[in-house]
Design an enzyme around this catalytic site. Structure first.
Site, short mmCIF file in Angstrom:
data_model
loop_
_atom_site.label_atom_id
_atom_site.label_comp_id
_atom_site.label_asym_id
_atom_site.label_seq_id
_atom_site.Cartn_x
_atom_site.Cartn_y
_atom_site.Cartn_z
N CYS A 115 54.66 -0.26 89.00
CA CYS A 115 56.03 -0.27 89.52
C CYS A 115 56.87 -0.94 88.43
O CYS A 115 58.01 -0.94 88.69
CB CYS A 115 56.13 -1.17 90.86
SG CYS A 115 54.87 -0.67 92.04
N HIS A 252 62.59 -3.92 91.49
CA HIS A 252 61.96 -2.74 92.26
C HIS A 252 62.00 -2.77 93.36
O HIS A 252 61.87 -4.07 94.05
CB HIS A 252 60.22 -3.14 91.50
CG HIS A 252 59.14 -2.34 92.42
ND1 HIS A 252 59.49 -1.11 92.58
CD2 HIS A 252 58.34 -2.75 93.09
CE1 HIS A 252 58.41 -0.63 93.58
NE2 HIS A 252 57.56 -1.95 93.72
N ASN A 282 59.04 2.57 98.73
CA ASN A 282 58.47 2.20 97.84
C ASN A 282 58.08 3.41 96.95
O ASN A 282 56.83 3.91 97.35
CB ASN A 282 57.25 1.19 97.83
CG ASN A 282 56.66 0.53 96.62
OD1 ASN A 282 57.21 1.27 95.58
ND2 ASN A 282 56.22 -0.35 96.63
#
Length: 327
Positions: A115, A252, A282
């Site tokens: 990520c 993020h 996500n």
């Protein structure tokens, strides 16, 4: 401004057409829309078709960039694809994208910082261009996380989606984009977020999982909320700029509660934060470019504004970057 000689000159994005809503997830696992929204802020995510892979998403994000900003990529001399879901172990996604785009004189590498991938990719692109090794670099953050998501694990399957974003970074010593950066990793905590591959004996206890994402959400949450605010301060200190001078914070998009906690701990207003998780979930290395492109399309991001990017996740790796928005 640092001694950077690199500028972000274009951005593009792509998400698959197929939607997976919270209501649809209710029929798959024991969960419900209210619980998901309350804990994560996610309403839906995009899912790649069976025959749609990270290279396809990467290619389409670059095509979107080219069309919107009237850019050519034949003279790109490096392609960096940030992903943890490559089509193959080899060849790299970057090499497949290079072939699809018909770029003849380019290096091509994949970068896996999960990520934090996109911010790591930008950090490296800035270094390569500023050092004079490259002139024009594509940095792509793209994932097909649905292919490694366990849809019987209700703690993780509600989170992840597919998508991608791309930026073009070019030599410009008069109006560079990059102020400062800060990177780090705590590999000893890697067991809290992993996807098993050839070996699962790296840590003392034997890890479970058969090629699917496994996450200890509580531990990752604690790590992020303590690590990211400190990292944000370090990025600011490296640029000799106050957090009060930041126009937009783009973390993020892991989940909304995590972003709220990070903003609260760093005393940064949530209203000045851009995220992509509500509609896309996500998407790992794709969340930050998707958030930037969303901010641009909603006419929030404006040329000349100071933007703080911060990626964090598997590794557990993290990377912060302060940029001047140039589009």
């Amino acid at each position: 401004m640092s001694n950077s000689k690199a500028r972000i000159t274009a951005i593009g994005s792509y998400v698959p057409k197929k939607r997976l809503t919270n209501l649809q997830l209710e029929k798959m696992v024991e969960t419900n829309d209210e619980w998901i929204v309350q804990r994560t802020g996610i309403k839906e995510r995009r899912i790649a078709n069976e025959d749609e892979f990270t290279s396809d998403i990467s290619y389409k994000a670059v095509r979107n960039l080219m069309e919107r900003f009237d850019k050519t990529v034949e003279d790109v001399d490096m392609i960096i694809v940030c992903t943890l879901t490559p089509d193959f172990k080899t060849p790299s996604v970057a090499s497949i994208v290079q072939a699809k785009l018909g770029i003849r004189n380019s290096g091509a590498i994949d970068l896996n910082a999960a990520c934090a991938g996109f911010t790591y990719g930008l950090h490296i692109a800035n270094g390569l261009i500023t050092s004079g090794l490259n002139k024009k670099i594509l940095v792509i953050g793209a994932e097909t996380l649905s292919k490694i998501t366990d849809y019987e694990d209700r703690t993780t399957c509600i989170l992840f989606g597919d998508g991608g974003g791309a930026v073009l970074v070019e030599f410009d010593d008069e109006n560079p984009s990059f102020y400062s950066s800060y990177i780090g990793s705590e590999g000893e905590k890697g067991k809290n977020l992993y996807c098993s591959n050839l070996s699962n004996h790296m840590f003392e206890e034997k890890l479970v999982g058969s090629g699917k994402i496994v996450q200890n959400g509580r531990e990752v949450y604690k790590w992020a909320v303590s690590t990211v605010p400190k990292g944000m301060k370090s990025v600011m200190a490296n640029a000799s700029i106050s957090l009060n001078d930041i126009d937009w914070f783009v973390p993020h998009s892991a989940n909304m509660r995590m972003i709220e906690s990070i903003c609260e701990k760093s005393e940064f207003p949530i209203e000045k934060t851009l995220y992509s998780l509500v509609d896309y979930g996500n998407t790992s290395s794709a969340t930050i470019p998707l958030s930037l492109d969303k901010g641009l399309s909603e006419k929030k991001l404006k040329k000349g504004e100071k933007v703080l990017l911060y990626g964090f996740g598997g590794g557990l790796a993290h990377a912060g970057l302060l940029i001047k928005w140039a589009l």
